[in-house]
Design an enzyme around this catalytic site. Structure first.
Site, PDB file in Angstrom:
ATOM      1  CD  GLU A 269      -2.365  -1.540   2.658  1.00 13.25           C
ATOM      2  OE1 GLU A 269      -1.994  -0.860   3.623  1.00 13.25           O
ATOM      3  OE2 GLU A 269      -3.116  -2.525   2.781  1.00 13.25           O
TER       4      GLU A 269
ATOM      5  CG  PHE B 291       1.991   1.048  10.634  1.00 15.32           C
ATOM      6  CD1 PHE B 291       2.926   1.603  11.503  1.00 15.32           C
ATOM      7  CD2 PHE B 291       1.480   1.822   9.618  1.00 15.32           C
ATOM      8  CE1 PHE B 291       3.338   2.913  11.340  1.00 15.32           C
ATOM      9  CE2 PHE B 291       1.887   3.145   9.453  1.00 15.32           C
ATOM     10  CZ  PHE B 291       2.813   3.699  10.322  1.00 15.32           C
TER      11      PHE B 291
ATOM     12  CD  GLU C   6      -3.845  -4.528   5.348  1.00 10.32           C
ATOM     13  OE1 GLU C   6      -5.035  -4.898   5.340  1.00 10.32           O
ATOM     14  OE2 GLU C   6      -3.515  -3.336   5.530  1.00 10.32           O
TER      15      GLU C   6
ATOM     16  CG  HIS D 281      -0.079   2.856  13.627  1.00  9.74           C
ATOM     17  ND1 HIS D 281      -1.422   2.772  13.921  1.00  9.74           N
ATOM     18  CD2 HIS D 281       0.009   3.308  12.352  1.00  9.74           C
ATOM     19  CE1 HIS D 281      -2.112   3.179  12.857  1.00  9.74           C
ATOM     20  NE2 HIS D 281      -1.274   3.499  11.901  1.00  9.74           N
TER      21      HIS D 281
ATOM     22  CG  LEU E 200      -5.913   0.401   2.333  1.00  7.91           C
ATOM     23  CD1 LEU E 200      -6.430   1.808   2.548  1.00  7.91           C
ATOM     24  CD2 LEU E 200      -6.153  -0.438   3.552  1.00  7.91           C
TER      25      LEU E 200
END
Lengths: 414, 326
Positions: free
Chosen positions: B31, B85, B62, B131, B60
């Site tokens: 991304e 992340f 995963e 994150h 977007l």
């Protein structure tokens, strides 16, 4: 607040909403139906695939003319048509034998394809050698068309391996048990084909496409929806082949699918078509068109093969707990082999002698599969350490040696 | 020998560039990795030079990224996937665990999965939730995967290339709070193999085992301890799966004491596995129990609390003192 904000479409209530529901009454869920039969009768499983469904052969074996697809059928030789019949009959015979082997304790479980033979043979025969199929775990008919020895399919269900065939040998990927995951693998593979430049060259031995197989239940999975997004934005040379067999184990379409599946494709920017999945001619013609389009660079297509799972989900399942036999009876009349047989006989493409010959071949095949299944050895214990990594791995090697020593300690013991 | 100053982020960038120049089958997926160069700019400039077919800005999703990377690998490509992340890898978890890790065994060795999954890892950057996580134990627990973590620019440069060349799938952790740390990189030869741990400071009283962001913390701790007359050996694990046990046991047999340091919560963490292995292999050499310093066993806290959550110099030294007091 600025003017442009007040003018947002959403601020005008119902501006874009139609007065009538988008889903036909016959395909809506009536959750409060007092009469369970009424509810079942209203299901598309019962009422048929609706006017959008492409059908070239009725359940009675009558050819339905179709300007678009007739030329594809007319191009088939009698040998090829008899070949379809042979595929249909033999794969059903293999399936019957595998079910029997499970009942006799030789397989741990079996996922029967009964009722879905035309969907699998029609689409499997539409592929070219360089195309690639990504199956779920019920695509025994597609495997057959790709030339995968049926004995290979039994290993997984017998518990001697997790698949174990070389997918690149016949361009038939390993069975994928996690529902819908293979749709993404297929899309990625198709993106690889694009990068290899094997799309739209006009060379029919080079241009390649991918087809992924999944069921109606899988359309609820994020993976299938993500695959449609990735295929859509990449214009990937792939066909999504959904066998809507009406049942995801015990859950019917109306509890799984908020609107007809093939209509969903439009939202992903690709064409969606519903084809009679019990009509081998229609499945062949529609899938061939979609694969041709993919190979020539026209992008992906979503196909819904409207069919029915005549048997249980697997041999561990008991469909009498959740569906009534009347529904199964309706679909018996739509049997894929019966209608094709009627048509082939009426057209004089095959005769009774040919049918007898195929039946005998089926018995031989079944006997051979039975024998080879019974002779399939259990793997050696140390084989569990094989092929985990390409490169040597210290934990694997240590534990392999540990188990070997442990097993050796029993040698000579009584 | 030709050395260059670069950051860890630049090291990975240069390593990826070298890998792509060397092998046309190497491609990047993720991304925002194209024009933007990724949220950490690790892939900066690569799309411009290698094109959109090899540096792919993906949708977007995963699971979609790793799932399609699997298909690419089956077609003969070597995808390097960027997960933006650590906390966003979970949608792809199914594909990593059930497909990437198992595909080779499922095919009885007929296919391989040369996929690298890059994950910026760990806390200390004041980020919002999801994150700052250290989720390596999920992957080290899974047979079929290899897991590594770089801690300095030279390793960043070389380890990413070695990971790309590995025919097995590699989870490649990048210590995000150290992305901008600078160091000398010798671009003429790799310092060592990918699956080797390295003694980064020799000592005789106690061994500190760390990886990724905690290597720097441990080196600082060793320096402070030295001023107090304690000689600490620091090992950068580099490889988390497989573990380079010979290097670890050699050190522990020498010092007799060991403290394992990671940001991840200790319960069920990698430190527990290392502790069990070292206890078994070095039992008669140990002067103290194997100790661990890690994150507390709570969800990663709001960033205003992360300094209390993450192991730091003082907590490492506190455990060193505990070990030495036995």
């Amino acid at each position: 607040m600025t003017d442009s904000q007040t003018d947002r479409p959403g601020d005008q209530p119902d501006a874009d909403f139609p007065d009538e529901p988008a889903v036909p009454a016959s395909q809506q869920t009536s959750r409060k139906a007092a009469d369970p039969l009424a509810e079942i009768n209203a299901r598309p499983a019962q009422s048929g695939g609706g006017p959008d469904m492409i059908q070239l052969l009725t359940p009675e074996g009558q050819r339905v003319p179709n300007d678009r697809y007739d030329p594809i059928i007319e191009a088939l030789t009698d040998d090829e048509l008899r070949g379809f019949y042979r595929d249909l009959v033999l794969i059903r015979r293999v399936d019957t034998e595998a079910t029997a082997l499970q009942r006799q304790g030789e397989l741990g479980i079996w996922a029967s394809l009964l009722g879905q033979e035309a969907a699998q043979v029609g689409s499997g025969r539409a592929m070219r050698p360089q195309d690639y199929a990504f199956p779920s775990y019920r695509e025994h008919g597609v495997a057959w068309c790709r030339g995968v020895d049926p004995i290979n399919l039994l290993g997984l269900f017998r518990g001697v391996n997790h698949g174990g065939w070389d997918p690149n040998e016949k361009n038939f990927h390993l069975y994928t048990i996690v529902i819908g995951a293979q749709a993404l693998h297929a899309t990625g593979y198709a993106m690889g084909i694009q990068r290899d430049g094997d799309v739209g060259t006009g060379d029919e031995d080079r241009d390649a496409a991918v087809i992924s197989y999944f069921g109606d239940g899988a359309t609820s999975q994020g993976d299938v929806n993500e695959a449609l997004v990735f295929a859509g934005v990449n214009h990937a040379p792939t066909v999504f082949f959904c066998q809507n067999n009406q049942w995801a184990i015990s859950v019917p379409n109306d509890k799984q699918i908020p609107s007809p599946i093939y209509q969903r494709a439009r939202g992903f920017g690709l064409p969606g078509l519903r084809v009679d999945g019990n009509d081998v001619l229609a499945v062949y013609a529609v899938t061939k068109t979609a694969l041709d389009n993919a190979r020539s660079g026209q992008g992906p297509t979503f196909l819904e093969a409207f069919t029915y799972r005549m048997g249980a989900h697997t041999t561990s399942d008991d469909p009498t707990k959740y569906r009534i036999s009347a529904e199964v009876e309706v679909w018996k009349h739509r049997d894929p082999i019966a209608r094709f047989t009627t048509w082939l006989l009426r057209e004089g493409i095959m005769d009774k002698a040919f049918m007898d010959q195929i039946e005998a071949e089926g018995d031989e095949l079944a006997a051979s599969i039975r024998e080879r299944c019974l002779n399939m050895p259990d793997p050696e214990p140390l084989a569990m350490f094989d092929h985990i990594y390409v490169e040597e791995h210290p934990v694997i090697e240590t534990e392999r040696a540990e188990l070997a020593r442990y097993l050796e300690s029993f040698e000579g013991a009584h | 020998m030709s050395t260059t100053q670069m950051t860890i982020a630049r090291g990975i960038n240069s390593g990826l560039r070298a890998a792509m120049e060397k092998d046309p089958k190497v491609l990047l997926m993720g991304e925002d990795i194209g024009k933007l160069g990724g949220v950490f700019r690790v892939t900066e400039g690569l799309q411009k030079d290698f094109g959109e077919d090899r540096v792919i800005d993906t949708p977007l999703a995963e699971a979609g990224i790793v799932g399609t990377a699997i298909g690419m690998a089956l077609r003969g490509y070597r995808p390097v996937v960027e997960i933006q992340f650590d906390g966003f890898v979970y949608p792809a978890f199914d594909h990593i665990i059930s497909q990437v890790a198992k595909m080779r065994a499922r095919s009885l060795g007929a296919v391989k999965m040369p996929i690298v999954i890059r994950i910026p890892v760990g806390g200390g950057i004041g980020a919002v939730e999801h994150h700052s996580e250290s989720n390596e134990a999920y992957f080290t627990h899974t047979a079929g995967l290899k897991v590594v973590c770089c801690a300095n620019p030279a390793d960043a440069y070389w380890m990413i290339q070695q990971a790309v060349e590995t025919d097995d799938p590699v989870i490649f952790y990048e210590p995000k709070r150290r992305y901008w740390d600078k160091g000398e990189v010798d671009t003429s030869a790799a310092p060592c193999g990918l699956f080797e741990s390295r003694v980064v400071k020799e000592g005789s009283d106690l061994t500190l085992l760390a990886y990724g962001p905690m290597v720097k913390t441990c080196l600082q701790a060793a320096q402070v301890a030295e001023e107090e007359g304690k000689s600490l050996e620091v090992i950068d694990l580099r490889t988390l799966s497989p573990l380079d046990l010979p290097t670890l046991t050699a050190s522990v047999k020498k010092t007799g004491r060991v403290v394992i340091v990671h940001e991840a919560p200790t319960f069920g963490g990698l430190g527990g596995e290392i502790s069990a292995r070292l206890t078994e292999d070095c039992f008669y050499h140990l002067e103290a129990p194997v100790l661990r310093v890690g994150g507390y066993n709570v969800p990663y806290p709001p960033s205003r609390l992360e300094e209390d959550f993450l192991p730091d110099l003082d907590r490492v030294l506190d455990s060193v003192d505990r070990s030495l007091s036995y």
